[in-house]
Structure formats: structure tokens, C-alpha cells
Design a protein around this motif. Sequence first.
Motif, PDB file in Angstrom:
ATOM      1  N   GLU A 171       0.822  -1.200   0.000  1.00  0.00           N
ATOM      2  CA  GLU A 171       0.000   0.000   0.000  1.00  0.00           C
ATOM      3  C   GLU A 171       0.861   1.256   0.000  1.00  0.00           C
ATOM      4  OE1 GLU A 171      -4.138   1.591   1.968  1.00  0.00           O
ATOM      5  OE2 GLU A 171      -3.012   0.003   2.984  1.00  0.00           O
ATOM      6  N   LEU A 172       2.010   1.178   0.692  1.00  0.00           N
ATOM      7  CA  LEU A 172       2.914   2.338   0.715  1.00  0.00           C
ATOM      8  C   LEU A 172       3.441   2.631  -0.683  1.00  0.00           C
ATOM      9  CD1 LEU A 172       4.532   4.467   2.281  1.00  0.00           C
ATOM     10  CD2 LEU A 172       6.293   2.724   2.664  1.00  0.00           C
ATOM     11  N   ARG A 173       3.817   1.593  -1.442  1.00  0.00           N
ATOM     12  CA  ARG A 173       4.345   1.806  -2.796  1.00  0.00           C
ATOM     13  C   ARG A 173       3.293   2.382  -3.725  1.00  0.00           C
ATOM     14  NH1 ARG A 173       8.712   2.397  -0.656  1.00  0.00           N
ATOM     15  NH2 ARG A 173       9.364   0.609   0.595  1.00  0.00           N
ATOM     16  N   ARG A 174       2.028   2.069  -3.475  1.00  0.00           N
ATOM     17  CA  ARG A 174       0.969   2.666  -4.291  1.00  0.00           C
ATOM     18  C   ARG A 174       0.747   4.129  -3.938  1.00  0.00           C
ATOM     19  NH1 ARG A 174      -2.121  -2.377  -3.621  1.00  0.00           N
ATOM     20  NH2 ARG A 174      -3.176  -1.367  -1.866  1.00  0.00           N
ATOM     21  N   ALA A 175       1.011   4.483  -2.686  1.00  0.00           N
ATOM     22  CA  ALA A 175       0.720   5.837  -2.229  1.00  0.00           C
ATOM     23  C   ALA A 175       1.893   6.790  -2.424  1.00  0.00           C
ATOM     24  CB  ALA A 175       0.318   5.816  -0.749  1.00  0.00           C
ATOM     25  N   VAL A 176       3.123   6.295  -2.259  1.00  0.00           N
ATOM     26  CA  VAL A 176       4.313   7.151  -2.298  1.00  0.00           C
ATOM     27  C   VAL A 176       5.252   6.641  -3.384  1.00  0.00           C
ATOM     28  CG1 VAL A 176       6.280   8.048  -1.009  1.00  0.00           C
ATOM     29  CG2 VAL A 176       4.110   7.610   0.168  1.00  0.00           C
ATOM     30  N   ALA A 177       5.671   7.536  -4.270  1.00  0.00           N
ATOM     31  CA  ALA A 177       6.620   7.188  -5.333  1.00  0.00           C
ATOM     32  C   ALA A 177       7.854   8.065  -5.214  1.00  0.00           C
ATOM     33  CB  ALA A 177       5.985   7.360  -6.706  1.00  0.00           C
ATOM     34  N   LEU A 178       9.020   7.445  -5.287  1.00  0.00           N
ATOM     35  CA  LEU A 178      10.285   8.163  -5.222  1.00  0.00           C
ATOM     36  C   LEU A 178      10.991   8.049  -6.563  1.00  0.00           C
ATOM     37  CD1 LEU A 178      12.734   9.533  -3.830  1.00  0.00           C
ATOM     38  CD2 LEU A 178      13.442   7.238  -3.073  1.00  0.00           C
ATOM     39  N   VAL A 179      11.373   9.194  -7.123  1.00  0.00           N
ATOM     40  CA  VAL A 179      12.187   9.225  -8.337  1.00  0.00           C
ATOM     41  C   VAL A 179      13.554   9.758  -7.923  1.00  0.00           C
ATOM     42  CG1 VAL A 179      12.427  10.087 -10.685  1.00  0.00           C
ATOM     43  CG2 VAL A 179      10.138   9.684  -9.731  1.00  0.00           C
ATOM     44  N   GLY A 180      14.564   8.880  -7.944  1.00  0.00           N
ATOM     45  CA  GLY A 180      15.874   9.239  -7.422  1.00  0.00           C
ATOM     46  C   GLY A 180      16.783   9.883  -8.433  1.00  0.00           C
ATOM     47  N   GLN A 181      18.020  10.111  -7.994  1.00  0.00           N
ATOM     48  CA  GLN A 181      19.007  10.752  -8.860  1.00  0.00           C
ATOM     49  C   GLN A 181      19.423   9.820  -9.997  1.00  0.00           C
ATOM     50  OE1 GLN A 181      22.232  12.499  -6.565  1.00  0.00           O
ATOM     51  NE2 GLN A 181      20.903  12.766  -4.795  1.00  0.00           N
ATOM     52  N   GLU A 182      19.509   8.529  -9.710  1.00  0.00           N
ATOM     53  CA  GLU A 182      19.819   7.552 -10.741  1.00  0.00           C
ATOM     54  C   GLU A 182      18.516   7.035 -11.344  1.00  0.00           C
ATOM     55  OE1 GLU A 182      22.830   6.872 -11.784  1.00  0.00           O
ATOM     56  OE2 GLU A 182      23.726   8.220 -10.308  1.00  0.00           O
ATOM     57  N   THR A 183      18.557   6.714 -12.617  1.00  0.00           N
ATOM     58  CA  THR A 183      17.360   6.250 -13.321  1.00  0.00           C
ATOM     59  C   THR A 183      17.601   4.842 -13.836  1.00  0.00           C
ATOM     60  OG1 THR A 183      16.931   8.528 -14.006  1.00  0.00           O
ATOM     61  CG2 THR A 183      15.709   6.783 -15.128  1.00  0.00           C
ATOM     62  N   PRO A 184      17.270   3.835 -13.042  1.00  0.00           N
ATOM     63  CA  PRO A 184      17.496   2.455 -13.509  1.00  0.00           C
ATOM     64  C   PRO A 184      16.501   2.062 -14.596  1.00  0.00           C
ATOM     65  CG  PRO A 184      16.391   2.439 -11.388  1.00  0.00           C
ATOM     66  CD  PRO A 184      16.702   3.861 -11.686  1.00  0.00           C
ATOM     67  N   LEU A 185      17.012   1.753 -15.749  1.00  0.00           N
ATOM     68  CA  LEU A 185      16.187   1.230 -16.843  1.00  0.00           C
ATOM     69  C   LEU A 185      16.645  -0.190 -17.148  1.00  0.00           C
ATOM     70  CD1 LEU A 185      16.013   4.299 -19.260  1.00  0.00           C
ATOM     71  CD2 LEU A 185      14.387   3.618 -17.499  1.00  0.00           C
ATOM     72  N   PHE A 186      15.715  -1.009 -17.583  1.00  0.00           N
ATOM     73  CA  PHE A 186      15.995  -2.417 -17.790  1.00  0.00           C
ATOM     74  C   PHE A 186      15.936  -2.762 -19.273  1.00  0.00           C
ATOM     75  CE2 PHE A 186      14.331  -1.786 -13.580  1.00  0.00           C
ATOM     76  CZ  PHE A 186      15.177  -2.542 -12.792  1.00  0.00           C
ATOM     77  N   HIS A 187      16.608  -3.846 -19.620  1.00  0.00           N
ATOM     78  CA  HIS A 187      16.597  -4.289 -21.012  1.00  0.00           C
ATOM     79  C   HIS A 187      15.162  -4.609 -21.415  1.00  0.00           C
ATOM     80  CE1 HIS A 187      18.142  -6.009 -24.698  1.00  0.00           C
ATOM     81  NE2 HIS A 187      17.382  -7.071 -24.497  1.00  0.00           N
ATOM     82  N   GLY A 188      14.677  -3.958 -22.429  1.00  0.00           N
ATOM     83  CA  GLY A 188      13.295  -4.122 -22.880  1.00  0.00           C
ATOM     84  C   GLY A 188      12.857  -2.885 -23.636  1.00  0.00           C
ATOM     85  N   THR A 189      11.581  -2.813 -23.933  1.00  0.00           N
ATOM     86  CA  THR A 189      11.059  -1.680 -24.692  1.00  0.00           C
ATOM     87  C   THR A 189      10.763  -0.511 -23.766  1.00  0.00           C
ATOM     88  OG1 THR A 189       8.753  -2.375 -24.482  1.00  0.00           O
ATOM     89  CG2 THR A 189      10.011  -3.288 -26.324  1.00  0.00           C
ATOM     90  N   LEU A 190      10.507   0.612 -24.385  1.00  0.00           N
ATOM     91  CA  LEU A 190      10.143   1.813 -23.639  1.00  0.00           C
ATOM     92  C   LEU A 190       8.860   1.579 -22.852  1.00  0.00           C
ATOM     93  CD1 LEU A 190      11.134   4.689 -23.217  1.00  0.00           C
ATOM     94  CD2 LEU A 190       9.852   5.387 -25.234  1.00  0.00           C
ATOM     95  N   ALA A 191       7.875   0.962 -23.478  1.00  0.00           N
ATOM     96  CA  ALA A 191       6.599   0.694 -22.799  1.00  0.00           C
ATOM     97  C   ALA A 191       6.793  -0.246 -21.617  1.00  0.00           C
ATOM     98  CB  ALA A 191       5.596   0.102 -23.779  1.00  0.00           C
ATOM     99  N   GLU A 192       7.634  -1.262 -21.773  1.00  0.00           N
ATOM    100  CA  GLU A 192       7.873  -2.207 -20.678  1.00  0.00           C
ATOM    101  C   GLU A 192       8.527  -1.513 -19.489  1.00  0.00           C
ATOM    102  OE1 GLU A 192       8.455  -6.314 -23.282  1.00  0.00           O
ATOM    103  OE2 GLU A 192      10.187  -5.071 -22.758  1.00  0.00           O
ATOM    104  N   ASN A 193       9.435  -0.584 -19.755  1.00  0.00           N
ATOM    105  CA  ASN A 193      10.071   0.147 -18.662  1.00  0.00           C
ATOM    106  C   ASN A 193       9.080   1.067 -17.964  1.00  0.00           C
ATOM    107  OD1 ASN A 193      13.234   0.025 -18.190  1.00  0.00           O
ATOM    108  ND2 ASN A 193      12.840  -0.488 -20.334  1.00  0.00           N
ATOM    109  N   LEU A 194       8.180   1.685 -18.706  1.00  0.00           N
ATOM    110  CA  LEU A 194       7.179   2.547 -18.089  1.00  0.00           C
ATOM    111  C   LEU A 194       6.204   1.734 -17.234  1.00  0.00           C
ATOM    112  CD1 LEU A 194       6.332   5.021 -20.997  1.00  0.00           C
ATOM    113  CD2 LEU A 194       7.715   5.469 -18.971  1.00  0.00           C
ATOM    114  N   ARG A 195       5.847   0.554 -17.699  1.00  0.00           N
ATOM    115  CA  ARG A 195       4.835  -0.256 -17.007  1.00  0.00           C
ATOM    116  C   ARG A 195       5.382  -0.971 -15.779  1.00  0.00           C
ATOM    117  NH1 ARG A 195       2.027  -1.479 -22.233  1.00  0.00           N
ATOM    118  NH2 ARG A 195      -0.112  -0.696 -21.971  1.00  0.00           N
TER     119      ARG A 195
END
Length: 585
Positions: free
Chosen positions: A425-449
Motif C-alpha cells: 500500500e505504501l508503494r501505491r501511495a508514495v513514489a520516489l524518483v531518485g538521482q539515478e534512473t534504472p532502466l531495464f533491457h526491454g522496450t520503452l513501454a515495458e520500462n514505463l509499465r
Amino acid sequence: MSSTAGTATADAQAPPRGSLRALLPALAGHRAMTVRTCAAALLEQGSLVALLTLAAHTVGTAVVEGRAPSAAAVTALVTLVLVRALTTWREMDLSHDLAYRVLAALRVRVFDGLARSAPARVAGRRSGDLAATAMADVEALEFFYAHTTAQLLAAGTVLTGGAAVLAAVEPWLLAAVLPVAALLAAAPFADARGRAARGSRTRTAAARLSADTVETVDGLRELRAFGALAERRRRLAERGRQVGEAQRAEATWEAAAAAVRDLLIVVAVLGVVTAAAQSVTAGRLHGAWAPAAMALALSVLGPVAESARSLSQAVALRAAAARVGAAVKAPALAPPPPAPRPLPPGPLGVRLHRVRFDYGNGPVLDGVELTVRPGQTLALVGASGAGKSTCAHLLARFWDPSEGAVQLIPVDGDPVDLREVSDTELRRAVALVGQETPLFHGTLAENLRLAAPEADDALLAETARLCGVDRIAPMDTPVGERGATLSGGQRARIALARALLARPRVLVLDESTAHLDNAGDAQLATALRQEGRTTIVIAHRRATIRRADRVAVLEAGRIAEEGTWEELTADPGSALNRSLAAAPS
């Protein structure tokens, strides 16, 4: 030279005793398969003893009495050969099936432990070292689960049964076998500390090689740009040499141990032959049965010798077991609440109430008192190292404060301590966007989702448009490992869009727009305007700070001042002006 010696000494330290035993409970979830594996191992070893004994008796009868084997004896031998082949295949199949099932569950537990203790335990370790624990160390334990546990139980059972038969047939044969069996069983423990230390040295060297290799691959462009590839090659070669030396040391000692085991078997053969000859001469053992008795005496030693070899190799895995066990048992820095409290619907504000926190080397936050009302945007400002990112991590509950409370404030109702909220429930309520931006191997849509797997295409497209992600590339475009094909500003847009896609009620931005130019920063500020969302922005850029409803300045672990941009900048000596003067514009 001293540094190398110090490293070798550190590597030679034996891991804690009982590291392997601590992993035995992992078999509890596979009781039925464990029982079947033990039964197959017992049948496999027992059928070999019976086959060798019956074959020796058949040969002895033919030689001593001059009688050809009976049809029953031939049938029994053929049956035992078939049983032996079938049980050998079945034991190998079951033991490896069991081992790989346990390892699959163990990898998940290792990952859970790393996730549970992140970021504190993870932040100080290299990614290659973590990968070595999660993959190589767990994989090394396959030998322990597949070739040790069931085989030890079966060997003990076969030895006990064979000893009972020998005691009834000819005690002198038992006297010739038991001392050797005891020495074989004790041999792996005689040098257990040294084996564990050598195994620890190998695992440590392999982990360092893995960490250096991962860093080298990640930094190939920088290494090439600065002409540092040759030096990096030398470093990897040195790491490889250290791994080779550690493995050779293990192999050398194992070869010596194998020679000792072979010597003990030779001693047992001589003892059994002598005892059998004496028994035949004294008339206690019929000549036709002497080969069978000798075969029985020596065949029960086979499983013991094989178990000693397996146990010797398993002892060397103590370091891998210790690393895996430490990851599995890693304590939660933010333990789950015993009775989670649901968050009320509607907008949520934030309150840090008398918060104190330190990383073990002095206080970072010292009684912070800060309130952000629901729907308000606050800019948190301060010099580097003032504790701004620590506040962000506390709001995301990566840690808990040592004193005080971090609370979510509904429009109506009592504040809710983060320690009372479930992680989901905390992860649904509070989102943190940090200094580093971890992106994973995959498409742009997959990373957003990642933040909202259930988001439909319409919501995805709208969020991408608001954050300018739609202008980066089509949604089905691969971004490359860690977003290698994207710029820092593009990664920042994707990170923000990913957080907004989850529709959090509290959004914390920790220098997440630092890679954007002023135009991009202004555009994303428009995307952040949503009625009801509370936003905390950690930033140094004047334009970003000016757009906030209120500004709080963090100094020496406390909130030095708080107010609007106009109020705080009107005073030339204010903490905000001092902070802005020290920061880039």
C-alpha cells in the motif's frame, strides 16, 4: 607486496562453522522428493554390495568346488545388474531434480533477502559481487544438495547393515574394515578448517573477478575514451590469476586427499585378505565363501570412501553457503507491520516529526520537524550532504528513523505512521524518483509499465505525452541495457513518467530533473501539476525551487527555515540565499 599478503590472509579466513547445516532446512519444502532420493541412493548402493558379494560367491564356488553357476544365481546376478543400472539412473535423476528445485527456491530467497535489506546492505557492495552470490554461489551448492545429503545417509545405512552381517560371518573381517571406515569418515573433518579457508579464497577471488568484469563491461566506453583499456586488461588478468591460484590450491589438496583415501583402501584390502586367509586356515570360513565375505567387506567401504570424497568437496563450499545464508537471513531495515493499518482515501500530506537518523558515523538528521499539507508542493533545499536524500529515503521507507516518526497526513483523520502501513500500500501511495534512473533491457513501454503493469494503452500514451517521452521514440523501441541508448535527460523523463503512471498520492523527486535543461524542467513541471498530489522536490535549480508552494532549507540535520520563495529570498542573510549562492544556477 604487503597488500597482496594481507588480501591472501583475509581470503584464507575460514567462514563460520555450520554454514552448510544451516541450509539443510531448505529441503523441508521437498520432503517427499528427499525421501525418494534417499531411498534410491540406498537401493543403488545396496544393490552394488549385493551384486559384488553374489558375484564373488559365484566365482568362489566355481573355482573352489568346480561347480558351474546355477540358473538361480545367474538370474539373481542379471536382476541385480538391471536393478543397479535402474537405481543408479533413478538416484541421479532424483538427486539432481531435488537439487535444482532447492536452488530455484534458494535464488528467490537470496533475491528477497537483498531486496529486504536494500539499500543499506546493497549500497556498499559491487553489483558483480551481488551477482556472484545470487548466481555462482547458489549454483555451487548444487553439489551439496545433489551429491552429499542422500548419499551420506545411504552410506551409513549400508555400512551398518554390512557390519552386522560381517560380525555374524567373521568378526575378524569386521575388525579389518571398521578402522579404515572410521578413518575415511574422519578424514574430511581433519582438515575441515583448511578446506573451508581454501574454498573461501576461491569464492572471494571469483566474486572479485565477477565484479571487475561487470564494471569493465559497463564502462567500456569510458575506458576506451581515456585509454585505460590496457590497464583494465592487466587488472582482469591479475584477478584471473588469483582465481587460478586459488583453484589450483584446492585441486592440489583434493588430489592429496584422494591419494590418502586410496591408500586407506589398499590397507583395507590387505587387512581383509589377511583376515580371510586366517579364517579359512582356521576353518571358520569355508573356502567357497571366502571371496564373498571379502567382497562384502570391501564393497561396504566403497560408499564410505565416495561419501568421504563428497563431504570433502562439500566442506570447501562452506564459504558459498555462508554468503548465501547471509543473503537469505539479511534483516529487514524496515520490518513489516504486525497489523497493517489501511490508508484513508483522498489526498495525503507528509510529516517528519522530530526525526533523527544516522548511518553509524554521526547524526545526519537531528530532530527534523517538517509538514507538507495534502496537495502542496515543497522544495527541500540544502548543501550537499545536508540529509535531503536521507529524507527522501525515509519517506520511501528504505529505512526507519532511529527516533521520531514519518507520517502520512490525510485531509481528515489522524496521521498514519509509515511503520504501520504495508509495503504494497505504501508503494501505491508514495513514489520516489531518485538521482539515478534504472532502466531495464526491454522496450520503452515495458520500462514505463514497471510501476503499473495494469495500465492500459490510453493511460500509457497520455502519461508519455505529458512527460515528453512520446518524442523520444515509439513505445516498442528497445532502450538497451540500463538505458544505454538514451541521454540523461531522456532517462529522467522516463523515470518521471514511470512514477506518474502509478498515480501516487505523494511524489518525491530527488534531483531527478538535474539532467534536464530549463525548457525541459518547465515542461515537466506542467506534467506534475495535478490537483490533490503532494510533491516534494529536492533540487538546486532556482527555477525549480521558485515554482514550489513552499521552500524548506535543511542545515546541520535540522530545518533551518521554511516559507515561500519570496519570503525567504527577501532576506539577504537567509539560509536559502546561502544555499543558492553555493549551488550552480
